[in-house]
Design a protein around this motif. Structure first.
Motif, PDB file in Angstrom:
ATOM      1  N   GLY A 151       8.491  13.369   4.684  1.00 56.69           N
ATOM      2  CA  GLY A 151       7.337  13.165   5.439  1.00 56.69           C
ATOM      3  C   GLY A 151       7.338  11.605   6.087  1.00 56.69           C
ATOM      4  O   GLY A 151       8.526  10.986   6.077  1.00 56.69           O
ATOM      5  N   ASP A 152       6.185  11.342   6.612  1.00 54.63           N
ATOM      6  CA  ASP A 152       5.993  10.175   7.160  1.00 54.63           C
ATOM      7  C   ASP A 152       5.775   8.938   6.070  1.00 54.63           C
ATOM      8  O   ASP A 152       4.598   8.786   5.786  1.00 54.63           O
ATOM      9  CB  ASP A 152       5.070  10.376   8.363  1.00 54.63           C
ATOM     10  CG  ASP A 152       4.744   8.863   9.190  1.00 54.63           C
ATOM     11  OD1 ASP A 152       5.579   8.227   9.061  1.00 54.63           O
ATOM     12  OD2 ASP A 152       3.802   9.040   9.825  1.00 54.63           O
ATOM     13  N   PHE A 153       6.520   8.184   5.903  1.00 55.82           N
ATOM     14  CA  PHE A 153       6.470   7.111   4.825  1.00 55.82           C
ATOM     15  C   PHE A 153       5.973   5.897   5.330  1.00 55.82           C
ATOM     16  O   PHE A 153       5.512   5.012   4.619  1.00 55.82           O
ATOM     17  CB  PHE A 153       7.802   7.071   4.027  1.00 55.82           C
ATOM     18  CG  PHE A 153       8.312   8.397   3.166  1.00 55.82           C
ATOM     19  CD1 PHE A 153       7.458   9.285   2.854  1.00 55.82           C
ATOM     20  CD2 PHE A 153       9.699   8.308   2.885  1.00 55.82           C
ATOM     21  CE1 PHE A 153       7.769  10.527   2.204  1.00 55.82           C
ATOM     22  CE2 PHE A 153      10.007   9.472   2.152  1.00 55.82           C
ATOM     23  CZ  PHE A 153       9.244  10.634   1.797  1.00 55.82           C
ATOM     24  N   ASN A 154       6.230   5.748   6.633  1.00 55.81           N
ATOM     25  CA  ASN A 154       5.639   4.596   7.593  1.00 55.81           C
ATOM     26  C   ASN A 154       6.362   3.490   7.232  1.00 55.81           C
ATOM     27  O   ASN A 154       5.883   2.277   7.429  1.00 55.81           O
ATOM     28  CB  ASN A 154       4.566   4.306   7.336  1.00 55.81           C
ATOM     29  CG  ASN A 154       3.596   5.215   8.530  1.00 55.81           C
ATOM     30  OD1 ASN A 154       3.703   4.988   9.778  1.00 55.81           O
ATOM     31  ND2 ASN A 154       2.361   5.888   8.279  1.00 55.81           N
ATOM     32  N   TYR A 155       7.725   3.302   6.388  1.00 58.51           N
ATOM     33  CA  TYR A 155       8.454   2.139   6.130  1.00 58.51           C
ATOM     34  C   TYR A 155       8.882   1.555   7.582  1.00 58.51           C
ATOM     35  O   TYR A 155       9.540   2.335   8.162  1.00 58.51           O
ATOM     36  CB  TYR A 155       9.242   2.197   5.190  1.00 58.51           C
ATOM     37  CG  TYR A 155       8.706   2.174   3.612  1.00 58.51           C
ATOM     38  CD1 TYR A 155       8.398   1.171   3.073  1.00 58.51           C
ATOM     39  CD2 TYR A 155       8.340   3.644   3.144  1.00 58.51           C
ATOM     40  CE1 TYR A 155       7.883   1.297   1.848  1.00 58.51           C
ATOM     41  CE2 TYR A 155       7.709   3.641   1.818  1.00 58.51           C
ATOM     42  CZ  TYR A 155       7.542   2.584   1.115  1.00 58.51           C
ATOM     43  OH  TYR A 155       6.897   2.630  -0.159  1.00 58.51           O
ATOM     44  N   ARG A 202       0.807  -1.106  -0.152  1.00 59.93           N
ATOM     45  CA  ARG A 202      -0.152   0.055  -0.147  1.00 59.93           C
ATOM     46  C   ARG A 202       0.828   1.181  -0.043  1.00 59.93           C
ATOM     47  O   ARG A 202       0.685   2.363  -0.627  1.00 59.93           O
ATOM     48  CB  ARG A 202      -0.942   0.206   1.211  1.00 59.93           C
ATOM     49  CG  ARG A 202      -1.964  -0.950   1.158  1.00 59.93           C
ATOM     50  CD  ARG A 202      -3.068  -0.754   2.339  1.00 59.93           C
ATOM     51  NE  ARG A 202      -3.458   0.513   2.585  1.00 59.93           N
ATOM     52  CZ  ARG A 202      -4.383   0.980   3.379  1.00 59.93           C
ATOM     53  NH1 ARG A 202      -4.157   0.112   4.603  1.00 59.93           N
ATOM     54  NH2 ARG A 202      -4.463   2.200   3.515  1.00 59.93           N
ATOM     55  N   ARG A 203       2.010   1.098   0.860  1.00 57.44           N
ATOM     56  CA  ARG A 203       2.830   2.342   0.753  1.00 57.44           C
ATOM     57  C   ARG A 203       3.535   2.500  -0.675  1.00 57.44           C
ATOM     58  O   ARG A 203       3.592   3.644  -1.240  1.00 57.44           O
ATOM     59  CB  ARG A 203       3.830   2.205   1.845  1.00 57.44           C
ATOM     60  CG  ARG A 203       3.541   2.286   3.173  1.00 57.44           C
ATOM     61  CD  ARG A 203       4.670   2.422   4.226  1.00 57.44           C
ATOM     62  NE  ARG A 203       5.067   1.059   4.708  1.00 57.44           N
ATOM     63  CZ  ARG A 203       4.402   0.289   5.524  1.00 57.44           C
ATOM     64  NH1 ARG A 203       3.324   0.871   6.147  1.00 57.44           N
ATOM     65  NH2 ARG A 203       5.032  -0.864   5.744  1.00 57.44           N
ATOM     66  N   ASN A 204       3.968   1.466  -1.227  1.00 54.52           N
ATOM     67  CA  ASN A 204       4.535   1.622  -2.614  1.00 54.52           C
ATOM     68  C   ASN A 204       3.392   2.181  -3.520  1.00 54.52           C
ATOM     69  O   ASN A 204       3.717   2.964  -4.482  1.00 54.52           O
ATOM     70  CB  ASN A 204       4.845   0.239  -3.076  1.00 54.52           C
ATOM     71  CG  ASN A 204       6.157  -0.264  -2.477  1.00 54.52           C
ATOM     72  OD1 ASN A 204       6.640   0.376  -1.653  1.00 54.52           O
ATOM     73  ND2 ASN A 204       6.398  -1.618  -2.738  1.00 54.52           N
ATOM     74  N   ALA A 205       2.179   1.778  -3.596  1.00 54.88           N
ATOM     75  CA  ALA A 205       1.041   2.199  -4.205  1.00 54.88           C
ATOM     76  C   ALA A 205       0.838   3.720  -3.933  1.00 54.88           C
ATOM     77  O   ALA A 205       0.382   4.557  -4.744  1.00 54.88           O
ATOM     78  CB  ALA A 205      -0.056   1.544  -3.943  1.00 54.88           C
ATOM     79  N   ASP A 206       0.944   4.040  -2.568  1.00 53.13           N
ATOM     80  CA  ASP A 206       0.691   5.634  -2.341  1.00 53.13           C
ATOM     81  C   ASP A 206       1.493   6.517  -3.241  1.00 53.13           C
ATOM     82  O   ASP A 206       1.344   7.612  -3.447  1.00 53.13           O
ATOM     83  CB  ASP A 206       0.757   5.619  -0.943  1.00 53.13           C
ATOM     84  CG  ASP A 206      -0.449   4.987  -0.129  1.00 53.13           C
ATOM     85  OD1 ASP A 206      -1.483   4.939  -0.752  1.00 53.13           O
ATOM     86  OD2 ASP A 206      -0.305   5.118   1.321  1.00 53.13           O
ATOM     87  N   PHE A 207       2.980   5.943  -2.856  1.00 50.16           N
ATOM     88  CA  PHE A 207       3.737   7.073  -3.744  1.00 50.16           C
ATOM     89  C   PHE A 207       3.836   6.973  -5.195  1.00 50.16           C
ATOM     90  O   PHE A 207       3.956   8.092  -5.699  1.00 50.16           O
ATOM     91  CB  PHE A 207       5.344   6.224  -3.586  1.00 50.16           C
ATOM     92  CG  PHE A 207       6.514   6.869  -4.464  1.00 50.16           C
ATOM     93  CD1 PHE A 207       6.908   8.052  -4.379  1.00 50.16           C
ATOM     94  CD2 PHE A 207       6.695   6.105  -5.489  1.00 50.16           C
ATOM     95  CE1 PHE A 207       7.927   8.452  -5.198  1.00 50.16           C
ATOM     96  CE2 PHE A 207       7.662   6.747  -6.588  1.00 50.16           C
ATOM     97  CZ  PHE A 207       8.318   8.064  -6.262  1.00 50.16           C
ATOM     98  N   ASP A 208       3.311   5.808  -5.895  1.00 47.74           N
ATOM     99  CA  ASP A 208       3.146   5.903  -7.317  1.00 47.74           C
ATOM    100  C   ASP A 208       1.948   6.627  -7.791  1.00 47.74           C
ATOM    101  O   ASP A 208       1.990   7.466  -8.690  1.00 47.74           O
ATOM    102  CB  ASP A 208       2.765   4.240  -7.746  1.00 47.74           C
ATOM    103  CG  ASP A 208       2.566   4.210  -9.295  1.00 47.74           C
ATOM    104  OD1 ASP A 208       3.549   4.442 -10.164  1.00 47.74           O
ATOM    105  OD2 ASP A 208       1.352   3.833  -9.421  1.00 47.74           O
ATOM    106  N   HIS A 209       1.010   6.676  -6.829  1.00 46.17           N
ATOM    107  CA  HIS A 209      -0.382   7.548  -7.206  1.00 46.17           C
ATOM    108  C   HIS A 209       0.146   8.777  -6.890  1.00 46.17           C
ATOM    109  O   HIS A 209      -0.181   9.728  -7.844  1.00 46.17           O
ATOM    110  CB  HIS A 209      -1.566   7.143  -6.134  1.00 46.17           C
ATOM    111  CG  HIS A 209      -2.882   7.924  -6.396  1.00 46.17           C
ATOM    112  ND1 HIS A 209      -3.474   7.524  -7.518  1.00 46.17           N
ATOM    113  CD2 HIS A 209      -3.419   8.774  -5.809  1.00 46.17           C
ATOM    114  CE1 HIS A 209      -4.489   8.087  -7.779  1.00 46.17           C
ATOM    115  NE2 HIS A 209      -4.421   8.957  -6.448  1.00 46.17           N
TER     116      HIS A 209
END
Length: 448
Positions: free
Chosen positions: A102-106, A42-49
């Motif tokens: 920012g807070d990438f949450n990885y 989901r985090r990867n998809a957030d960046f892509d979006h």
């Protein structure tokens, strides 16, 4: 400089800022990606979006009146207008420098809470970096493609108990969340695999001089991260560029001939330079484009206005400035395009005032005492070509001759009593001014 807010997914968002420095585009994007250890995809998809849909050059429509949040409205506008730039590429891909922070949450994989705390206390950050989800995903090419991060030499920035100082402040609740480097700063400049020095082909080169966490901040369960960039920017001297461009153009005879043709003002003929109008008269003004191949653009303005004296001569003209045409004059159309060899007809019309007229010593006045004597204006017809700002001007005198002024007063006296009631003389006004009962005298002024 433009700021755009964009809703990404249910729990994540991004705010972007774009600026120009010496003509180079720099974009800064603050993000918050999906939480929880297992939500790597989901985090990867957030960046892509965010990367694909961040838009700076679109109008912002406020949705406050409709009770909808501005972020949701911006997302809808982005979806409606298309998520890519005109060339079909994400807008961020066209910038010379892009910084994500920012807070990438990885989080950290395959490590327990106690193990992580032990490595942190020994400052063994190299081993912890091998467990970092973000570095692993970047190495696999799944996220932040083409971007860089300085070497992490500070403790994990999450999760802390508020108002707890030092490394002892990591989460000690029942959940005991594993410390992680959630807060990051990544960037991409103009460097490529083959070009690394600053030049016009590689206009922005960034170096990191400082990358650290603010461990003394205790107001949040995260520790802020700061980064100092040292940038080289290749700048073009615009004055030199214009000078060299002018020399190139000036030395090419073919280009100069083309430019001279483009800058020519088409020859135009105006049918008259004097127009006389009486009440509600209309006169037709014709403008002919004598050029056989170029369009002519025209516009008509009112340059000045004056009052005509008793001897028929116009007094000093007063500039109209931005006031446009006087209320009694209508010019239609006042601007337009004339095709090669064509003629355009302009209607010059006297506009009647719908007012109650009164006559004082034979001079017509309306009820707000506007001057109704003969007037004259100077109209200026400006003609220019479609590729130049230079123009040729033609001046036209337009005179309004008030028709009622020439009517004998004897004829007016034979009109109905309703008209006579509006015919006052200055002697009447003088008598009224010294009266003690003006209402009664007005009633009896012209009674039989």
């Amino acid at each position: 400089m433009r700021i755009v807010e964009l809703l990404v997914v249910e729990e994540a968002g991004a705010v972007g800022l774009k600026m120009r420095v010496y003509g180079r585009e720099m974009c800064f994007v603050n993000c918050h990606f999906a939480a929880h250890l297992e939500a790597v995809g989901r985090r990867n998809a957030d960046f892509d979006h965010v990367y694909r849909t961040m838009i700076f050059n679109r109008p912002f429509f406020s949705a406050a009146a409709a009770g909808v949040s501005s972020t949701i409205q911006m997302l809808r506008c982005a979806n409606a207008m298309g998520i890519h730039s005109v060339e079909g590429m994400p807008e961020l891909s066209e910038a010379d420098l892009v910084v994500f922070f920012g807070d990438f949450n990885y989080r950290l994989d395959d490590i327990s809470y106690d193990e992580a705390r032990d490595f942190i206390s020994q400052r063994c950050f190299d081993w912890l970096r091998e467990r970092d989800q973000l570095l692993a995903e970047m190495k696999a090419g799944n996220v932040f493609q083409g971007m860089r991060e300085a070497v992490i030499r500070f403790p994990p920035t999450y999760k802390f108990e508020r108002h707890q100082v030092g490394l002892a402040g990591y989460d000690s609740s029942e959940k005991k969340r594993i410390p992680a480097w959630c807060d990051r700063i990544l960037y991409r400049d103009s460097r490529t695999a083959t070009i690394s020095s600053c030049s016009l082909e590689c206009p922005v080169v960034s170096l990191i001089s400082q990358y650290e966490a603010c461990m003394d901040v205790t107001d949040s369960d995260h520790k802020p991260v700061r980064c100092i960039f040292c940038m080289e920017i290749a700048r073009v001297d615009e004055s030199v560029r214009r000078q060299e461009f002018g020399e190139i153009i000036g030395s090419n005879e073919k280009i100069m001939l083309i430019l001279e043709e483009l800058f020519k003002v088409p020859e135009a003929v105006v049918s008259t330079n004097n127009i006389i109008l009486q009440n509600q008269d209309t006169s037709i003004l014709r403008i002919t484009n004598k050029c056989g191949k170029d369009k002519a653009l025209f516009d008509i303005i009112c340059e000045s206005e004056s009052t005509v004296k008793e001897n028929g001569q116009a007094s000093d003209h007063r500039a109209r400035g931005c006031f446009g045409f006087p209320r009694w004059l209508e010019v239609n159309p006042a601007s337009g395009v004339i095709e090669p060899g064509n003629i355009v007809e302009i209607s010059v019309h006297h506009e009647e005032f719908q007012t109650l007229e009164e006559f004082v010593d034979g001079i017509p006045q309306n009820w707000w005492c506007e001057d109704a004597r003969d007037k004259e204006v100077i109209l200026v017809v400006r003609v220019r070509g479609s590729c130049t700002t230079e123009s040729k001007s033609h001046r036209i005198r337009v005179r309004h001759s008030f028709s009622a002024k020439s009517m004998p007063m004897e004829r007016k006296s034979n009109k109905s009593s309703s008209v006579q009631a509006n015919v006052l003389h200055r002697s009447d006004f003088q008598r009224l001014s010294c009266s003690t009962d003006m209402v009664d005298q007005l009633r009896n002024l012209h009674s039989p």
